[in-house]
Design an enzyme around this catalytic site. Structure first.
Site, PDB file in Angstrom:
ATOM      1  CG  HIS A 119      -1.717   1.064   1.483  1.00  0.00           C
ATOM      2  ND1 HIS A 119      -2.824   1.408   0.461  1.00  0.00           N
ATOM      3  CD2 HIS A 119      -1.778   2.285   2.469  1.00  0.00           C
ATOM      4  CE1 HIS A 119      -3.223   2.653   0.537  1.00  0.00           C
ATOM      5  NE2 HIS A 119      -2.810   3.282   1.728  1.00  0.00           N
ATOM      6  CG  ASP A 149      -5.465   3.502   4.267  1.00  0.00           C
ATOM      7  OD1 ASP A 149      -5.981   2.965   5.089  1.00  0.00           O
ATOM      8  OD2 ASP A 149      -4.594   4.341   4.104  1.00  0.00           O
ATOM      9  CG  HIS A 179      -6.245   7.277   1.022  1.00  0.00           C
ATOM     10  ND1 HIS A 179      -5.790   6.505  -0.028  1.00  0.00           N
ATOM     11  CD2 HIS A 179      -5.601   6.740   1.895  1.00  0.00           C
ATOM     12  CE1 HIS A 179      -4.880   5.870   0.218  1.00  0.00           C
ATOM     13  NE2 HIS A 179      -4.693   5.842   1.599  1.00  0.00           N
ATOM     14  CG  ASP A 235      -0.621   6.142   1.936  1.00  0.00           C
ATOM     15  OD1 ASP A 235      -1.717   5.909   1.630  1.00  0.00           O
ATOM     16  OD2 ASP A 235      -0.375   5.523   3.026  1.00  0.00           O
TER      17      ASP A 235
HETATM   18 ZN   LIG Z   1      -3.019   4.944   2.599  1.00  0.00          ZN
END
Ligand SMILES: [Zn+2]
Ligand SMILES: *[C@@H]1O[C@H](CO)[C@@H](O)[C@H](O)[C@H]1NC(C)=O
Ligand SMILES: *[C@@H]1O[C@H](CO)[C@@H](O)[C@H](O)[C@H]1NC(C)=O
Length: 988
Positions: free
Chosen positions: A47, A171, A415, A49
């Site tokens: 994951h 997420d 996000h 970001d």
């Molecule tokens: Zn995230």
């Protein structure tokens, strides 16, 4: 050293398999499964970001590792190397921003190896948008754009094998129905995520309802989509994190005192058996990954290889657990083959709470100016895309400028970007990036307008600070200034236009030389007093303009002696007398009354409805916990947790100043030293505008504060209200209630907050009140008849969800000041979400963009370059109009009608005015022929017999596919309410 030897292995492997074999991606590449066993789909993923604690580039390059250890380039380097070692290994890649950056830096040889992995389904894309967007605070137009961007890159790079078939929204902090609907409209088979209210999850685990069929639209046919909730966040099972960032033991299988194979295998089997009890089928999906994992992917894969081997070896001893590398699309493929049904879901997954004191409803408002900035960015992006098509800007520099803005907008949807949950330094980096991209795209707008008008050397400058009445272009004088208005809507529109000016007398003329009535109105002194504001202009020139696509207006200063005194007669400043206890502000459509004792709004009359409506500004004071346990958690970037009673601010006397213009009437309210407001009505405009100014929020008392405005009426709304989903369809909310479970209401205020991206409303049998906003905010109706919106927040503690900073935004050495608008409509109650409100919301979002040039005559528009949109019915809007490739144009049309009417119109005039050769219809993202859409259909609980063979959804209507030789009826477009259709026009 280690690294170099790795590269050698990699090259050798590549030489052994240099040929890209025929595509076997998709379900042909799915692993074999076993009947009568628990089939465990291990899904390796990372994951990543697109900015959070570090900037996007710091994450990509792996710098600033003292903040967080993370380097995406190394993740992709080592994952690809490891995938090449064994054809059974799998990995899913999600964030296309990171992937494209990495891929562009690879040698041809590596690129070919990656092509092979993708074409064999070993490296698979899930999600696939530029970033993994938030779902609460984003606008659907930007979500669609960023999916178009990511999926187009994947298609251009990998062809059909690059196209994801599942959403992977693991997420985001709660999930919107509109996002599910967008996935369905893009032809995705399903989506997966990992966050929902903890009580909802608990109940679903017990009831085997972790996976469901989401009816994602109230209007659209075939909008059901499979939605799966992951079991253990998006992490590997406890104890099985084989990443270099983890401390879990590896699988030790050699001759060693530490050999742990038996124990690890038993633990894993226990885990999957427990997990399987909460899922309905014989398949379960176990993600193997977490934030920024796989930086040294060999460690992960080596241990997963062993885990798979030893768990499956147990089958000889009768174990019923079968484990293998897989992907979410293969997992979903297996579920689709099964003859079983799934529970229904119709509403959404907001708000999200992770424990009884943590409602993640603060981020609906966090960083209000950044939330507004990305909406400005979207507005400008749509405007420039349209201008670029009209002027046919297809040279490299122009394409690059637009691509940069498109990418910056994609990143902003992440996000931890639009949500405001990033660190301050990262927020500044996002602003820098978006600002730079806007400045680049301004060149496109200028060059386009130079060819679309006869002002071939016009400046066509945009002013990005018009919200505080500042424009460098008119700073010294607005004499001989041309305002070019660009209307992104399909239909001609009439709007009031404001231009910052000095207090002089002006004449405004249109292209035909006709004088347009105008007036000058003072800017509130609170805005003039902003310390950083350059104060050359203290007034605004207001005029009403009607624009089809582009129109020019010339402003000149009237050379009247003593023009300042004369001008004063234009607006009548009525100092409100202490004796009068009521002030009436009224035009042909709207009547407002104010209580002059309190200075507050008292009643509103419009649309034949009168209602008592009071407005107040109030403060929630932050809970001051120490965050060492959940019950002590404080408000922060994510969480909203007010403490005790709310403080109402304007019980005291609010100072009022009334400007009684001919076309615009304004009441300027001074609430306190750091809150003021303009309440405004325009002649012949059927809503009331509230322009608020909040900040710097004082924190000298060491208490964090969250500022709301509340509108209170006597409407008997019975606990119900309505909020939009990402600016599109409306959802009904019931105070203290949820669709599927009993929520914990120990935080009764924040637990009733919902995201408001476009509008919030309530009604009884007779009356309805709606607020439209200009950026995402949190909103609620805590009492019948009342609506509140959170405008700004300044906090002094972190809420302990990782960001590690208090949300205490400062600018110019003091607390951040924010300004914005709320529009209020009072109308008769309506059964369906109101159509007029929906149209207005779109018009407010995409109002005229103002460009400024110097000229002493009014330029004219080259009308022959403006395509013909006249066939569009009133309720049909242009959602997108942009260059898709050098000789292709993408058009999205949306029927904003909510009231049951199917509309039809003919695209041929537009097609012809664009010199079209062929036109075909695509999925919502624009990258797949709609005729190729074939999406998994699942059976729902309680819907009757289960069909004996697998079912699919195809295009919900006959996709258009026409060319210039065909007759007019082949170009008819029909839209049901709220439908969006997407077309590509190939130009001759
Ligand atoms: Zn995230
Ligand atoms: C747009 O510009 C390109 C490149 O200059 C040119 O080939 C094409 O014909 C133009 N298209 C139109 C519709 O003017
Ligand atoms: C689920 O929705 C379908 C279609 O609307 C309906 O037929 C079915 O009865 C619903 N199931 C339950 C359990 O409510």
């Amino acid at each position: 050293m280690e690294y170099f030897s790795g590269v050698l292995v990699f090259i050798t492997l590549f030489l052994l398999n240099p040929v890209v074999s025929e595509a076997t991606c998709g379900f042909k590449a799915c692993p074999n499964t076993k009947l009568n066993m628990i089939n465990v789909h291990l899904v390796p993923h990372s994951h990543d970001d697109v900015g959070w604690l570090k900037t996007v580039d710091q994450y990509y390059y792996g710098s600033q590792n003292s903040i967080q250890h993370a380097g995406v380039q190394y993740i992709l380097d080592t994952v690809v190397e490891e995938l090449l070692k064994d054809s059974k290994r799998r990995f899913i890649q999600v964030e296309t921003f990171f992937f494209s950056k990495w891929y562009s830096e690879q040698t041809e040889a590596v690129q070919r190896a990656v092509q092979k992995l993708v074409s064999e389904g070993r490296l698979e894309f899930a999600g696939g948008a530029w970033s993994m967007n938030d779902e609460a605070t984003v606008h659907y137009q930007s979500v669609i754009d960023q999916f178009k961007l990511g999926l187009k890159y994947l298609k251009d790079t990998f062809g059909d094998c690059g196209r994801p078939t599942v959403g992977w929204q693991i997420d985001p902090f709660g999930h919107s129905r509109e996002m599910a609907s967008i996935f369905a409209q893009m032809g995705y088979n399903g989506q997966f995520f990992a966050r929902m209210d903890y009580l909802d999850k608990l109940q679903r685990l017990i009831d085997q309802e972790m996976e469901m069929i989401w009816q994602s639209s109230e209007y659209l046919k075939n909008s059901n989509i499979f939605t799966g909730m992951l079991y253990n966040h998006y992490s590997a099972p406890p104890g099985f994190c084989f990443d270099i960032n983890c401390q879990d033991a590896p699988i030790i299988d050699g001759e060693s005192y530490d050999n742990n194979v038996d124990k690890r295998v038993s633990d894993f089997i226990d885990y999957v058996k427990t997990m399987a009890e909460s899922y309905r089928s014989t398949h379960i999906m176990v993600p193997m990954g977490d934030d920024f994992q796989y930086e040294d992917a060999g460690v992960n894969f080596k241990n997963m290889d062993k885990l798979i081997k030893y768990v499956n070896d147990r089958q000889l001893a009768g174990s019923q657990v079968n484990v293998f590398y897989s992907t979410p699309s293969c997992y979903l493929y297996e579920l689709h083959q099964l003859h079983q049904t799934w529970p229904n879901k119709t509403e959404d997954f907001f708000p999200y709470s992770s424990d009884s004191h943590s409602y993640w409803t603060g981020y609906f408002t966090s960083r209000p100016t950044q939330k507004r900035f990305h909406r400005d960015g979207n507005h400008f992006f749509q405007t420039v895309k349209q201008l670029s098509v009209l002027a046919n800007l297809t040279d490299t520099q122009h394409l690059e400028n637009l691509e940069s803005l498109s990418q910056a907008m994609g990143i902003m949807q992440h996000h931890d970007a639009v949500t405001g949950t990033e660190k301050q330094a990262v927020a500044r980096d996002y602003d820098r990036m978006l600002f730079k991209a806007i400045v680049g795209a301004e060149n496109n707008a200028r060059d386009a307008l130079r060819s679309l008008t006869n002002l071939t050397s016009g400046e066509f400058e945009s002013c990005l600070e018009l919200n505080i009445s500042v424009c460098a272009f008119t700073q010294n004088t607005a004499n001989n200034v041309v305002v070019t208005l660009v209307n992104p809507l399909a239909h001609s529109s009439t709007q009031y236009v404001r231009v910052p000016v000095k207090n002089e007398k002006y004449i405004v003329t249109d292209e035909k030389g006709r004088e347009i009535p105008s007036e000058v109105i003072p800017v509130p002194w609170e805005v003039l007093a902003l310390e950083h504001r350059s104060n050359g202009t203290q007034h605004e020139l207001v005029f009403k303009a009607s624009v089809e696509k582009i129109a020019n207006f010339l402003i000149r200063v009237l050379p009247t002696p003593k023009n300042i005194e004369e001008n004063h007669r234009d607006f009548l400043e009525e100092k409100v007398q202490n004796g009068d206890d009521e002030l009436i502000v009224e035009n042909s459509l709207v009547k407002l009354s104010f209580d002059t004792t309190t200075g507050g709004l008292k009643t509103i009359e419009m649309n034949g409805i009168a209602e008592t409506i009071q407005q107040s500004f109030e403060i929630y004071k932050g809970f001051r916990g120490n965050n060492d346990e959940a019950k002590n958690r404080s408000s922060g970037a994510y969480v909203f947790r007010p403490d005790g009673d709310i403080e109402v601010l304007n019980n005291n006397k609010v100072e009022l100043t009334f400007y009684n213009g001919t076309r615009v009437k304004e009441v300027h309210q001074h609430v306190n030293e750091w809150i003021s407001q303009v309440i405004r009505i325009y002649d012949e405009v059927n809503h009331v505008e509230f322009e608020w100014l909040v900040g710097p929020i004082p924190v000298d008392d060491e208490v964090g504060k969250e500022i709301i405005t509340r509108f209170s009426s006597n409407i008997a709304s019975k606990g119900k209200f309505y909020t939009d989903s990402n600016g599109r369809e409306m959802l009904e909310r019931k105070r203290n209630q949820r669709e599927n479970f009993d929520p914990n209401m120990s935080e009764g205020i924040s637990g009733n907050y919902y995201p408001v991206t476009g509008q919030i409303s309530l009604q009884d049998d007779v009356k309805r009140i709606t607020l439209l906003n200009d950026r995402a905010q949190g909103g609620a109706s805590l009492k019948d008849g009342e609506l509140e919106l959170m405008l700004h927040r300044r906090l002094l503690s972190d809420d302990a969800f990782g960001v590690g900073e208090a949300l205490n935004e400062t600018q110019y050495g003091t607390g951040l000041i924010a300004r914005g608008k709320i529009y209020l409509i009072l109308d008769a109650a309506s059964e369906k979400p109101n159509h007029a409100e929906r149209l207005l919301q779109h018009e407010l979002d995409q109002h005229f963009w103002r460009f400024f040039s110097k000229s002493n005559s009014v330029p004219s528009v080259n009308k022959h370059m403006i395509p013909d949109f006249t066939a569009f019915p009133k309720s049909v809007e242009l959602l997108s109009f942009e260059q898709y490739s050098n000789d292709q144009i993408l058009i999205r049309v949306e029927n904003l009608n909510t009231e049951g009417n199917v509309v039809s119109f003919n695209m041929q005039p537009l097609f012809e005015s664009l010199n079209g050769d062929r036109i075909w219809e695509t999925t919502l993202d624009g990258n797949m022929q709609l005729s190729d859409m074939k999406r998994f259909k699942f059976s729902q609980d309680g819907s009757g017999v289960i069909p004996s063979s697998v079912e699919y959804y195809y295009a919900p209507h006959n996709p258009m596919s026409s060319d210039s030789t065909m007759s007019a009826h082949e170009f008819v477009v029909t839209l049901i309410p709220m439908q969006i259709r997407t077309f590509i026009i190939q130009r001759k």
